[in-house]
Design a protein around this motif. Sequence first.
Motif, mmCIF file in Angstrom:
data_model
loop_
_atom_site.group_PDB
_atom_site.id
_atom_site.type_symbol
_atom_site.label_atom_id
_atom_site.label_comp_id
_atom_site.label_asym_id
_atom_site.label_seq_id
_atom_site.Cartn_x
_atom_site.Cartn_y
_atom_site.Cartn_z
ATOM 1 N N MET A 1 0.817 -1.184 0.000
ATOM 2 C CA MET A 1 0.000 0.000 0.000
ATOM 3 C C MET A 1 0.875 1.268 0.000
ATOM 4 N N THR A 2 1.983 1.216 0.716
ATOM 5 C CA THR A 2 2.881 2.363 0.763
ATOM 6 C C THR A 2 3.442 2.683 -0.620
ATOM 7 N N ALA A 3 3.792 1.647 -1.350
ATOM 8 C CA ALA A 3 4.314 1.853 -2.708
ATOM 9 C C ALA A 3 3.240 2.466 -3.607
ATOM 10 N N TRP A 4 2.000 1.998 -3.477
ATOM 11 C CA TRP A 4 0.901 2.526 -4.289
ATOM 12 C C TRP A 4 0.670 4.001 -3.999
ATOM 13 N N VAL A 5 0.639 4.360 -2.730
ATOM 14 C CA VAL A 5 0.444 5.758 -2.348
ATOM 15 C C VAL A 5 1.611 6.608 -2.856
ATOM 16 N N GLY A 6 2.823 6.076 -2.765
ATOM 17 C CA GLY A 6 3.982 6.794 -3.288
ATOM 18 C C GLY A 6 3.877 7.020 -4.786
ATOM 19 N N LEU A 7 3.423 6.014 -5.507
ATOM 20 C CA LEU A 7 3.243 6.141 -6.955
ATOM 21 C C LEU A 7 2.189 7.205 -7.274
ATOM 22 N N LEU A 8 1.070 7.178 -6.569
ATOM 23 C CA LEU A 8 0.020 8.179 -6.787
ATOM 24 C C LEU A 8 0.518 9.589 -6.511
ATOM 25 N N ARG A 9 1.269 9.754 -5.446
ATOM 26 C CA ARG A 9 1.795 11.086 -5.105
ATOM 27 C C ARG A 9 2.832 11.551 -6.119
ATOM 28 N N ALA A 10 3.673 10.642 -6.576
ATOM 29 C CA ALA A 10 4.680 11.006 -7.576
ATOM 30 C C ALA A 10 3.995 11.406 -8.882
ATOM 31 N N HIS A 11 2.974 10.685 -9.262
ATOM 32 C CA HIS A 11 2.224 11.020 -10.470
ATOM 33 C C HIS A 11 1.581 12.396 -10.343
#
Length: 115
Positions: A1-11
């Motif tokens: 989940m942390t990786a997913w949130v990081g990806l969303l924020r980076a996008h």
Amino acid sequence: MTAWVGLLRAHAAATRELNGRLVAEHGLTINDFEALLLLSRAEGNHMRRVDLSRELLLTPSGVTRLLDGLEAAGFVGKATCPSDARVTYAVLTDAGKAKLADASCSHVAAVKALL
């Protein structure tokens, strides 16, 4: 989940940065730029508005609002289908081609710098 949130924020951050640059330097949003790009790559430089909506991941009303602005600026025109009056096309104008060419160099440079 942390990786997913990081990806969303980076996008989101990348999109904000690139959109801000395009607006400041060329008066185009990132969606405006992508619409011009898609039209430039389409056969005959035109697409059905419904297909453009799907490619841009926008609702039909969202693409209408987007195209209204591009039409007002002279970058896109409208055309009807000779065999089906229900179908309308978005057509890239010469001014739209020039605007895309003008914005492309700095936008591609900004993308490369961001990556």
